[in-house]
Enzyme design. Structure first.
Site, short mmCIF file in Angstrom:
data_model
loop_
_atom_site.label_atom_id
_atom_site.label_comp_id
_atom_site.label_asym_id
_atom_site.label_seq_id
_atom_site.Cartn_x
_atom_site.Cartn_y
_atom_site.Cartn_z
N ASP A 281 40.62 36.65 34.83
CA ASP A 281 41.23 37.34 36.05
C ASP A 281 42.29 38.49 35.70
OD1 ASP A 281 39.77 35.59 37.47
OD2 ASP A 281 41.54 34.03 37.91
N LYS A 282 42.26 39.55 36.48
CA LYS A 282 43.48 40.39 36.02
C LYS A 282 44.74 39.96 36.90
CE LYS A 282 45.12 45.01 36.94
NZ LYS A 282 44.76 46.27 37.29
#
Length: 648
Positions: A281-282
């Site tokens: 994930d960012k």
């Protein structure tokens, strides 16, 4: 189990005085960002087919224009939150993509997910079952001396002033193009030590020796051109040392490929010498293992002094790279802030998650955020309807989009001129820009070739989105029809082979054994009503379930099997009270390394938060587990509308 009822569940959070002062920060804290809560990235297609080899070698052009593009991409990110919510009225909800059932019986409650990116932490689980942690910055010691591993004494040849000037040069903090260091003792050995010290302490800088006014100087400068992106410098590499340096990458609010591109820029190497097991994930803090070919731990460790938002540690040398999909899964630590549930509701929800699990739906990030879902483009590809593919990608669409994309679409609708539309795009790397370049190159009558310019795994994402859309809908029908028990005609896996459950064997299996197929030419379907439902859904979409081969090989779907219920492992939870919405509620790996204590939390705070931990296998969606706990629609459309209340 029960069907979704879309309630107006409020995510309202009382605003403190600091909230007003930090309005810009609040705007950035949108509840669920696009493509950011999947166990592995939304474009990771390992459940459907083997990830393509070129996926791990894809290189984003390392050009000056990239920084400008990133600035442009970021510039539209922080609009007015209410207008963003207004635009998201056109987005998808869960029911649009077949997500309609729950398996638990507790009453739902509200909570805020990812109010801060540090509320969502992901630790990778390797194929050996070991959870990756950043807990050691030390560098392995070699028995053999190596040019690239200078000792700390080596760095003493550089004065503090030299180091300051070199750091400013490395980070482009001034207008100097080089730094000259006078060689006081002019011997080859002394010059070699200075070369070593500069290259190791300041990755990305090259050095050369020059005579100036009868004195010798070491000149440090930024490498440029093709030479800068050549393979790692071929200094001696001890035979006893593995060719790959494995390390743990700890990153905050940055996705995996962005991090690797930054590392490759500083080290002046190609991004494809790095390998990893899964993208993360960012909008989260993530910890994962990375391997890099013939770059020493010493050089990597020195990057910690100049990198923002990520750290490298736990170095070791091995003889092998990492491969996509080799991981066992990920361990999640998630904080849901400002929860409204009673203690009984929370206990019931978490016990259900641990004992029963959640429906293994493909999450919302699989389908995009605008009024043109990715599955519609995938369906048009499978139908061989290339004019519609082009139209769906390029036509104007309602929903939250960057301003330059809106202008590009408007130009396309008005002129159908690829060159004119392309001029409206400062960022050419997006799918729209790539398709327009393809249309310029191959012409409007050869859309197939024009579409082929888009990177392969981006193209495959569309058809896998369609498979996911079918799967979600069929699983909802299966649970509605037969509930949470195995029934004759269901499918289970024996090894890699799917077989039907026969009448006499049904008592030997539970719902946790049952799998459902993603449509393709190499799968079988359930023998009960749901098998026919697959056929009917594909007929309605003008597709033949018995002929899922496409005339273009890339778009032929073999299909795959996916468990319909996932039971998370290592489930733990705790309810904590807090007053300040900005304080962290647990310590990260980096906090522990830096000795930061956890803030003292009040026993009777204004707000309550649910801290939950669980482990999931690859290609499952953490948002779907959280959805089961909260009984809430996790779509950006729903979350932003609910969230607007407290953003005001």
């Amino acid at each position: 189990m029960e069907t979704v009822e879309t309630n107006s569940v409020s995510l309202k959070r009382p605003r403190s005085e600091d909230d007003v002062a930090n309005a810009d920060e609040i705007k950035r804290q949108k509840i669920l960002e696009k493509s950011e809560t999947e166990n592995d990235s939304g474009q990771n297609i390992e459940t459907v087919t083997q990830p393509p080899e070129d996926m791990k070698n894809e290189i984003i052009p390392n050009e000056e224009s990239e920084e400008q593009e990133e600035e442009l991409e970021d510039s539209d990110e922080d609009g007015d939150p209410e207008s963003f919510a207004d635009m998201m009225k056109h987005g998808l909800t869960e029911s649009d993509v077949g997500i309609t059932k729950f398996v638990s019986s507790h009453k739902g409650f509200s909570g805020i997910l990812k109010e801060r990116y540090s509320d969502f932490v992901v630790h990778e689980i390797g194929k050996d079952g070991r959870v990756s942690h950043l807990d050691d910055f030390s560098v392995p010691v070699d028995d053999e001396v190596n040019f690239e591993d200078p000792s700390e004494e080596t760095f003493a040849v550089l004065s503090d002033e030299d180091k300051q000037r070199l750091e400013e040069l490395q980070l482009f903090k001034n207008k100097e193009t080089s730094v000259a260091i006078e060689v006081v003792e002019d011997t080859k050995e002394k010059r070699t030590v200075i070369h070593q010290a500069v290259k190791s302490l300041f990755p990305g800088l090259e050095t050369k020796t020059e005579d100036r006014d009868g004195k010798k100087y070491i000149i440090a400068y930024h490498a440029a051109g093709k030479k800068a992106l050549a393979n790692p410098r071929k200094h001696s590499w001890p035979k006893s040392r593995g060719s790959y340096c494995h390390f743990v990458l700890y990153k905050e609010n940055k996705d995996t490929m962005d991090a690797i591109n930054v590392l490759s820029k500083f080290l002046r190497v190609k991004p494809n010498i790095f390998s990893y097991m899964g993208t993360k994930d960012k909008r989260a803090i993530t910890v994962q293992e990375i391997a890099v070919l013939r770059i020493t731990a010493q050089r990597l460790a020195h990057l910690n002094k100049c990198l923002m938002n990520f750290k490298l540690g736990n170095f070791s040398y091995k003889n092998h790279p990492l491969k996509l999909g080799e991981l066992q899964g990920n361990h999640f630590t998630v904080v849901l802030r400002n929860i409204t549930g009673t203690d009984d509701q929370i206990e019931q929800a978490m016990h259900s998650l641990r004992e029963i699990g959640f429906i293994n739906y493909y999450g919302m990030q699989r389908f995009g955020t605008t009024a043109v879902p990715t599955y519609q483009i995938g369906r048009a590809i499978l139908q061989n309807n290339w004019n519609e593919v082009m139209d769906l990608i390029l036509k104007p669409r309602p929903g939250a989009e960057k301003g330059y994309l809106v202008k590009c679409r408007e130009e396309w609708a008005k002129t159908k001129d690829p060159a004119a539309a392309l001029k409206k795009l400062p960022v050419k790397r997006c799918v729209e820009g790539q398709l327009l370049r393809g249309l310029l190159k191959y012409g409007m009558k050869n859309i197939i070739s024009a579409f082929g310019i888009i990177p392969r795994n981006n193209r495959l994402m569309y058809i896998h989105s369609y498979q996911s859309y079918v799967w979600n809908n069929m699983v909802s029908k299966r649970i509605e029809e037969y509930g949470l028990r195995a029934v004759p005609g269901d499918l289970i896996l024996k090894g890699a082979t799917a077989v039907h459950i026969e009448e006499g064997d049904v008592d030997n299996y539970t719902i946790h054994d049952v799998v459902m197929p993603l449509p393709g030419f190499d799968v079988i379907y359930p023998k009960h009503k749901i098998g026919e439902a697959y056929r009917e859904m594909l007929i309605a979409d003008n597709l033949d379930i018995n002929n899922m081969r496409h005339k273009i090989r890339d778009y032929s779907l073999s299909g795959a099997y996916r468990k319909i219920i996932i039971r998370p492992q290592n489930v733990n939870w705790d309810v904590v009270a807090y007053d300040d919405p900005k304080i962290p509620l647990f310590t990260t790996d980096l906090d522990k390394l830096e000795g930061k204590p956890l803030p003292v939390l009040p026993t009777d705070g204004k707000f309550r938060a649910l801290k939950m931990e669980f482990s999931l296998p690859p290609s499952t969606y953490a948002t779907m587990a959280i959805r089961e706990v909260l009984k809430m629609d996790t779509s950006i459309k729903n979350q932003t509308q609910l969230n607007t209340t407290w953003l005001r």
